[in-house]
Enzyme design. Structure first.
Site, PDB file in Angstrom:
ATOM      1  CG  ASP A 168      -1.520   8.453   0.817  1.00  0.00           C
ATOM      2  OD1 ASP A 168      -0.359   8.945   0.965  1.00  0.00           O
ATOM      3  OD2 ASP A 168      -1.912   7.775   0.358  1.00  0.00           O
ATOM      4  N   GLY A 172     -10.305   6.353   0.097  1.00  0.00           N
ATOM      5  CA  GLY A 172     -10.308   6.893  -1.115  1.00  0.00           C
ATOM      6  C   GLY A 172     -10.546   8.537  -0.525  1.00  0.00           C
ATOM      7  CG  ASN A 176      -1.713  12.570  -5.068  1.00  0.00           C
ATOM      8  OD1 ASN A 176      -1.548  13.177  -5.657  1.00  0.00           O
ATOM      9  ND2 ASN A 176      -2.827  11.239  -4.030  1.00  0.00           N
ATOM     10  CG  ASP A 227      -1.533   1.216   1.512  1.00  0.00           C
ATOM     11  OD1 ASP A 227      -2.506   1.601   0.550  1.00  0.00           O
ATOM     12  OD2 ASP A 227      -1.121   2.109   2.346  1.00  0.00           O
TER      13      ASP A 227
END
Length: 265
Positions: free
Chosen positions: A12, A52, A125, A10
């Site tokens: 973040d 999200g 990002n 993953d």
């Protein structure tokens, strides 16, 4: 016995402590767009149960009574502003990878173990964070990157992980996922992938049922992780050796709720 061929991260909260940066960017965007929202640390922690950023904005605006075309228009405007502001914060700041990430990535690179990312964030990002932490060639370290730009089902749906397995041309039994949230854990497990969880203050009280190992970070030689649940096989930092043992054994998984710490001594 399956051979470990890939690690799927993953982003973040897993690769780097970015969640507070996201919160700051959201609040700046709310102000810039005259949107009647402002998220405290406590509220944002609760909102992380929704995967999200666009989905979190939509949830809060709808709860505030915004509806119809105005709802979608405001979500789109705020999210676009937030994304730009977040990347500006990333570039201007001195974001660091979480303990053990750089070491494990390098170990995988040298051993020929593939690296991938499965995230609810955007491709821009991801690219900005990888450039800021690993340098100009950071994106090239990862064979596959699944983002919200083309994965419409957010975690805990397993879509991002299933896409990644297909892209890597690997079976779930040949991979391990490293996550930081309950939703991420559920997504990987639903795709048949074993999980290692690295918690942080915003996710420490999530339910990580089914994870093979839960620690506060991946650790470093001389900077051991704190074992929260699972079995660490006498290791005090996560490396390929420990991940291979977790992949080949059912030990360390727990069936439900927040488990008690299993001794690794």
């Amino acid at each position: 016995m399956s051979e470990l061929k890939a690690i799927i991260f993953d982003m973040d909260g897993t690769l780097a402590d970015t969640e507070e940066l996201h919160r700051r960017a959201f609040n700046l965007a709310f102000k810039e767009c005259a949107c009647p929202l402002n998220w405290s640390r406590r509220e944002y922690k609760q909102l992380l149960s929704i995967s999200g950023g666009r989905e979190r904005i939509h949830h809060c605006l709808r709860r505030a009574g915004v509806a119809g075309d105005e709802l979608q228009r405001t979500v789109d405007t705020v999210h676009k502003s937030k994304s730009v502001l977040y990347r500006q914060i990333l570039v201007a700041g001195n974001i660091e990878l979480r303990p053990g990430i750089r070491r494990l990535v390098e170990e995988c690179r040298l051993a020929g173990v593939k690296l991938a990312i499965a995230t609810s964030s955007s491709s821009e990002n991801v690219n900005t964070l990888l450039h800021s932490t690993f340098g100009p060639d950071g994106r090239k370290l990862f064979t596959s990157v699944a983002t919200s730009d083309f994965i419409t089902e957010q975690k805990p749906a397993p879509a991002a992980y299933r896409y990644t397995l297909s892209n890597l041309e690997l079976n779930a039994q040949e991979c391990i996922a490293i996550e930081d949230t309950g939703n991420g854990n559920l997504a990987a497990l639903a795709a048949g992938i074993k999980t290692v969880i690295t918690t942080h203050p915003l996710t420490i009280d999530n339910d990580f049922a089914g994870a093979s190992l839960v620690v506060n970070h991946l650790g470093e030689p001389g900077k051991p992780f704190r074992l929260i649940a699972g079995t660490a096989y006498d290791s005090d930092y996560v490396d390929l050796g420990l991940l291979k043992m977790l992949l080949s054994s059912a030990a360390g998984q727990y069936p439900g709720g927040m488990a008690k710490v299993a001794s690794n001594r």
